[in-house]
Write an enzyme that holds these catalytic residues in place. Sequence first.
Site, PDB file in Angstrom:
ATOM      1  N   SER A 199       0.874  -1.321   0.146  1.00  0.00           N
ATOM      2  CA  SER A 199       0.008  -0.035  -0.024  1.00  0.00           C
ATOM      3  C   SER A 199       0.962   1.301  -0.193  1.00  0.00           C
ATOM      4  O   SER A 199       1.512   1.411  -0.915  1.00  0.00           O
ATOM      5  CB  SER A 199      -1.113  -0.142   1.262  1.00  0.00           C
ATOM      6  OG  SER A 199      -1.724   1.197   1.074  1.00  0.00           O
TER       7      SER A 199
ATOM      8  N   HIS B  23      -7.349  -5.401  -0.401  1.00  0.00           N
ATOM      9  CA  HIS B  23      -6.208  -4.767   0.118  1.00  0.00           C
ATOM     10  C   HIS B  23      -5.489  -5.358   1.217  1.00  0.00           C
ATOM     11  O   HIS B  23      -4.039  -5.459   1.060  1.00  0.00           O
ATOM     12  CB  HIS B  23      -6.806  -3.228   0.251  1.00  0.00           C
ATOM     13  CG  HIS B  23      -5.500  -2.254   0.283  1.00  0.00           C
ATOM     14  ND1 HIS B  23      -4.987  -2.077  -0.918  1.00  0.00           N
ATOM     15  CD2 HIS B  23      -4.824  -1.647   1.054  1.00  0.00           C
ATOM     16  CE1 HIS B  23      -4.290  -1.164  -0.856  1.00  0.00           C
ATOM     17  NE2 HIS B  23      -4.110  -0.726   0.410  1.00  0.00           N
TER      18      HIS B  23
END
Length: 408
Positions: free
Chosen positions: A172, A377
Site C-alpha cells: 500500500s 487490499h
Amino acid sequence: MLRGILIILALVAITVAEDTFDPFIDLPFKAIKTSAERIEEQGYPAESHFVETPDGYVLNVFRIPHSPSLDNAAQQRPVVLIMHGLFSCSDCFLLNGPEDALAYNYADAGYDVWLGNARGNLYSRNNTKVDLKHPYFWKFSWHEIGAIDLPTMIDYILEVTGEEALHYVGHSQGCTSFVVMGSYRPEYNAKIKTAHLLAPPVFMGNTTEGLIVATAPVFGTPGIGSALLENQVFLPKNHFIQRLLDTTCSNRPLLLSYCKTLALLWGGPEIGNLNKTLLPQIAETHPAGVSSNQAIHYIQSYTSNDFRLYDWGRRKNMEYYGVPEPPAYDLGKITSELYLYYGLADGSANKQDISRLPELLPNLALLHEVPDPTWGHLDFIFATEVKKVINDLVIDYSTAYEEDANKN
C-alpha cells in the site's frame, strides 16, 4: 485503505487528550509488545535500530539478521527491506507468525530482513529538531516518506550490512512511497535489486472506496476543509485506547464479531480472506497513526487522477514548487526492477488504475493479477493463504535474482 477517515476524525476528538491521560492505570490489560519482542517470542534473533533523517525524524527500524533454522549467521546474506502501508507499522509483517508472515519467510529463505517504520507511526514519534506537539512535526505526507525516510533507511541498512543494494517489498503506502523515491530520488534505483509492490496505490482516479469519493469535494482540492485538517496527527496514538482494543478483541465469539467490524471499518469490505485469528493482535497496534496530510494526499490523487506532489494551493505551490500546480512525478525515472501485484477486489489500488503503469515504467519485470477474484487490499499481508498466493512468489523472484547475480 482510507475507509476509516470519517470514523477516525471522530476518534481524534476523543483521543486528543493523550498527553494528559495516563494509560497505565491499574486495569488488567495486556502489555503492548514491540516488533523486536514479537520476533524474539518466535525464537528468531531481533535487533532494534534508530535512524535519524536529515530533517530530524528518528525512525525505529527492526531487524531479523538470520533464521534460527539456518546455519548462516556468520555468512553474508542478501538484504530485504519491508515497508508497511497507511495506518500500519512493522508489526503487520509479523502477525501471521513464522509459517505465514513475510518477514519470517524471508529470514527462513536466507535473507537479512529489515522492517521499516515511517515517520509519525507509533515506532517513529520523535524528532530531534521539532517537538511532537508542534504542528510542523506533522507537516509531511507520503512524499517525505519516499523522498527522505526510505533513502535514509536504505543508506543506513547498506552501511550496517556492507551490501551495495537490497531487495524491497512494500504494501500500500509502502508502494506509493517507493514510487516517489524512484522518481524523485532516482539515484536510489541503483541501490535496489528487486522491488515488489503489493497493492500499489499510485494512480487513484478510479478508486471505488466510498469514503474517498465522498470526501473528495471537501479534501480533494485546497480549501477550508483541507486547511482545517492539514499538519496534524490524524489518529493520535493513545495507549489506553490501544490496550483496551487489544484486550477486548479476544477470541470470544461476541467480541470477535466486534473486532471484525473494526477491521471492516479500517480495511474495507474486501476482507473475506482475512485470517480472523489475527484480529486481537491487529487491534493491539493498528491503526498506528499517520499525519492528516498523508490521507489528504491520497484524496488529492483521486481528484486529480494523477500522481503528483502535494497540492498546497496556488500561492504555496508557487513558493514550494515554482509553479501554480503541483508537478507530477516522472515515473520514467524509475529504473529499479519492478514487480507489481494487485487484487481484483481491491478498491484502493484497482485494476483500472494499475493498468496505466506498465507503459510508464521502463523496467517492469512483472504485473501479477491474483487469480482469486475476492483478493482485497489487506489480503496481501493478513490473508490465510498469503504465503502460498503472495509470499512464496515474491521470495522466489528475489532468490532468482540472487542466483542469476551469482552466476555472473
